[in-house]
Design a protein around this motif. Structure first.
Motif, PDB file in Angstrom:
ATOM      1  N   ASP A 210      33.499  29.222  42.995  1.00  0.00           N
ATOM      2  CA  ASP A 210      33.822  30.652  43.092  1.00  0.00           C
ATOM      3  C   ASP A 210      33.957  31.080  44.552  1.00  0.00           C
ATOM      4  OD1 ASP A 210      33.801  30.874  40.378  1.00  0.00           O
ATOM      5  OD2 ASP A 210      31.743  31.618  40.256  1.00  0.00           O
ATOM      6  N   ALA A 211      33.091  30.539  45.414  1.00  0.00           N
ATOM      7  CA  ALA A 211      33.152  30.889  46.827  1.00  0.00           C
ATOM      8  C   ALA A 211      34.435  30.395  47.467  1.00  0.00           C
ATOM      9  CB  ALA A 211      31.939  30.313  47.564  1.00  0.00           C
ATOM     10  N   LEU A 212      34.956  29.277  47.010  1.00  0.00           N
ATOM     11  CA  LEU A 212      36.187  28.748  47.571  1.00  0.00           C
ATOM     12  C   LEU A 212      37.358  29.685  47.354  1.00  0.00           C
ATOM     13  CD1 LEU A 212      36.081  24.978  46.537  1.00  0.00           C
ATOM     14  CD2 LEU A 212      35.749  25.934  48.816  1.00  0.00           C
ATOM     15  N   ALA A 213      37.330  30.427  46.274  1.00  0.00           N
ATOM     16  CA  ALA A 213      38.456  31.300  45.943  1.00  0.00           C
ATOM     17  C   ALA A 213      38.527  32.533  46.833  1.00  0.00           C
ATOM     18  CB  ALA A 213      38.386  31.721  44.479  1.00  0.00           C
ATOM     19  N   LEU A 214      37.447  32.876  47.520  1.00  0.00           N
ATOM     20  CA  LEU A 214      37.418  34.112  48.301  1.00  0.00           C
ATOM     21  C   LEU A 214      38.480  34.193  49.388  1.00  0.00           C
ATOM     22  CD1 LEU A 214      33.556  34.659  48.607  1.00  0.00           C
ATOM     23  CD2 LEU A 214      35.170  35.772  47.056  1.00  0.00           C
ATOM     24  N   PRO A 215      38.684  33.134  50.225  1.00  0.00           N
ATOM     25  CA  PRO A 215      39.673  33.260  51.296  1.00  0.00           C
ATOM     26  C   PRO A 215      41.102  32.948  50.872  1.00  0.00           C
ATOM     27  CG  PRO A 215      38.573  31.150  51.469  1.00  0.00           C
ATOM     28  CD  PRO A 215      37.938  31.874  50.308  1.00  0.00           C
ATOM     29  N   VAL A 216      41.352  32.691  49.602  1.00  0.00           N
ATOM     30  CA  VAL A 216      42.677  32.314  49.133  1.00  0.00           C
ATOM     31  C   VAL A 216      43.565  33.556  49.001  1.00  0.00           C
ATOM     32  CG1 VAL A 216      43.956  31.255  47.240  1.00  0.00           C
ATOM     33  CG2 VAL A 216      41.726  30.345  47.907  1.00  0.00           C
ATOM     34  N   PRO A 217      44.808  33.510  49.525  1.00  0.00           N
ATOM     35  CA  PRO A 217      45.719  34.651  49.396  1.00  0.00           C
ATOM     36  C   PRO A 217      45.903  35.054  47.939  1.00  0.00           C
ATOM     37  CG  PRO A 217      46.604  33.020  50.919  1.00  0.00           C
ATOM     38  CD  PRO A 217      45.403  32.393  50.282  1.00  0.00           C
ATOM     39  N   ALA A 218      46.068  36.345  47.728  1.00  0.00           N
ATOM     40  CA  ALA A 218      46.158  36.866  46.365  1.00  0.00           C
ATOM     41  C   ALA A 218      47.334  36.268  45.595  1.00  0.00           C
ATOM     42  CB  ALA A 218      46.279  38.391  46.404  1.00  0.00           C
ATOM     43  N   ARG A 219      48.403  35.887  46.310  1.00  0.00           N
ATOM     44  CA  ARG A 219      49.583  35.366  45.608  1.00  0.00           C
ATOM     45  C   ARG A 219      49.396  33.928  45.106  1.00  0.00           C
ATOM     46  NH1 ARG A 219      50.912  36.528  50.697  1.00  0.00           N
ATOM     47  NH2 ARG A 219      51.216  34.867  52.229  1.00  0.00           N
ATOM     48  N   VAL A 220      48.277  33.290  45.484  1.00  0.00           N
ATOM     49  CA  VAL A 220      47.996  31.939  44.993  1.00  0.00           C
ATOM     50  C   VAL A 220      47.115  32.028  43.757  1.00  0.00           C
ATOM     51  CG1 VAL A 220      46.934  29.714  45.504  1.00  0.00           C
ATOM     52  CG2 VAL A 220      48.185  30.939  47.296  1.00  0.00           C
ATOM     53  N   ASN A 221      47.617  31.503  42.660  1.00  0.00           N
ATOM     54  CA  ASN A 221      46.857  31.500  41.413  1.00  0.00           C
ATOM     55  C   ASN A 221      45.840  30.365  41.454  1.00  0.00           C
ATOM     56  OD1 ASN A 221      46.086  32.069  38.725  1.00  0.00           O
ATOM     57  ND2 ASN A 221      47.479  30.473  37.977  1.00  0.00           N
ATOM     58  N   VAL A 222      44.544  30.711  41.399  1.00  0.00           N
ATOM     59  CA  VAL A 222      43.479  29.726  41.533  1.00  0.00           C
ATOM     60  C   VAL A 222      42.762  29.530  40.204  1.00  0.00           C
ATOM     61  CG1 VAL A 222      41.362  29.109  42.746  1.00  0.00           C
ATOM     62  CG2 VAL A 222      43.148  30.379  43.942  1.00  0.00           C
ATOM     63  N   ARG A 223      42.575  28.255  39.863  1.00  0.00           N
ATOM     64  CA  ARG A 223      41.745  27.903  38.706  1.00  0.00           C
ATOM     65  C   ARG A 223      40.603  27.028  39.210  1.00  0.00           C
ATOM     66  NH1 ARG A 223      46.894  26.543  36.852  1.00  0.00           N
ATOM     67  NH2 ARG A 223      46.373  24.315  36.850  1.00  0.00           N
TER      68      ARG A 223
END
Length: 284
Positions: A210-223
């Motif tokens: 979950d912490a890894l997803a924090l700095p990811v740009p909103a346009r990148v879909n993260v699973r």
């Protein structure tokens, strides 16, 4: 100064697939593509020499090297006409050539196999040596190359120490540049997942993802997923339909030889898609 994408070529079909991947990557990043061939590659991958028909005064090795470079440049131009491509023959062994080039490159790209038929299902010595020692990301192209601009997934293998690492940043950049999904996977050992303490281990793994997803740009879909099994089994299974598998490799100062680990080595040997090995510098 722009850091180029460097690709090593040996005249094999696997090497030409690496040119495809590298040309796409150079255009995505807006950087030059540097194609390199080492004059001693034949000794590593048992390349055959051309028939001595041309009376050019050049050695058979030089004739072969020039043909290999010409084919690679033509391949890159067909794949990406807008790519700025340079090509060079260097008088050294291929691993040392690529390691040196990687010191000032955005990444190094190689094919997975050499030219010899017996190597069809094996990892070439050049790919393994480069991925195990390079100071920049190394992409070993396996399983073919997806059509440029198509949909896909970047799979990132993570651990409790992955947050903020170079591998995470690389995977995010690739997913964003390609418009692909990013799937972050943590492999939980079977014992960790089955005993009472495994509940805590799974919870901690989930928090790390979950912490890894924090700095990811909103346009990148993260699973994200926490899956039971040995790391290399889990990564190979998740990467079945991926466009790129990203793994980190810790580099320790003063340590000689390959620095990969079991999961990374298995990914390089058996992954069904290109594998990016991203070094993470460490002290001794």
């Amino acid at each position: 100064m722009e850091r180029p994408v460097v690709v090593g070529v040996d005249g094999s079909e696997s090497g030409l697939e690496a040119v495809d991947w590298a040309a796409d990557e150079a255009v995505l990043r807006g950087v030059p593509l540097r194609v390199l061939h080492a004059s001693l590659w034949q000794r590593f991958e048992h390349c055959e020499s051309p028939s001595p028909q041309a009376d050019s005064g050049q050695s058979p090795e030089r004739i072969l090297a020039e043909r290999i470079l010409a084919a690679a440049q033509q391949r890159a131009a067909r794949r990406q006409p807008d790519a700025h491509v340079t090509a060079e023959i260097q008088g050294s062994d291929p691993v040392e050539m690529l390691l040196r080039a990687g010191e000032s490159a955005a990444m190094v790209v190689t094919g997975a196999r050499g030219r010899e038929p017996v190597r069809e299902m094996l990892l070439g010595s050049v790919a393994l040596g480069t991925a195990g020692r390079a100071t920049c990301p190394t992409v070993v192209v396996r399983g073919g190359v997806r059509t440029f601009g198509g949909s896909g997934t970047v799979v990132l293998g993570v651990s409790a120490r992955s947050q903020g690492t170079a591998a995470v940043s690389f995977a995010v950049e690739e997913a964003e540049a390609r418009g692909w999904d990013l799937e972050c996977v943590h492999a939980l050992g079977r014992r960790e997942g089955s005993d009472p303490e495994g509940v805590t281990a799974r919870a901690r793994a989930g928090e790390s993802l979950d912490a890894l997803a924090l700095p990811v740009p909103a346009r990148v879909n993260v699973r994200t997923a926490v899956l039971e099994g040995t790391p290399w089994h889990v990564l190979l299974d998740v990467a079945r339909d991926a466009g790129l598998l990203v793994v980190g490799a810790r580099r320790r100062q003063g340590i000689f030889g390959l620095e990969l680990g079991l999961a990374n080595h298995a990914a390089l040997m058996r992954a069904p898609c290109p594998v990016a090995v991203v070094p993470e510098p460490m002290t001794a």
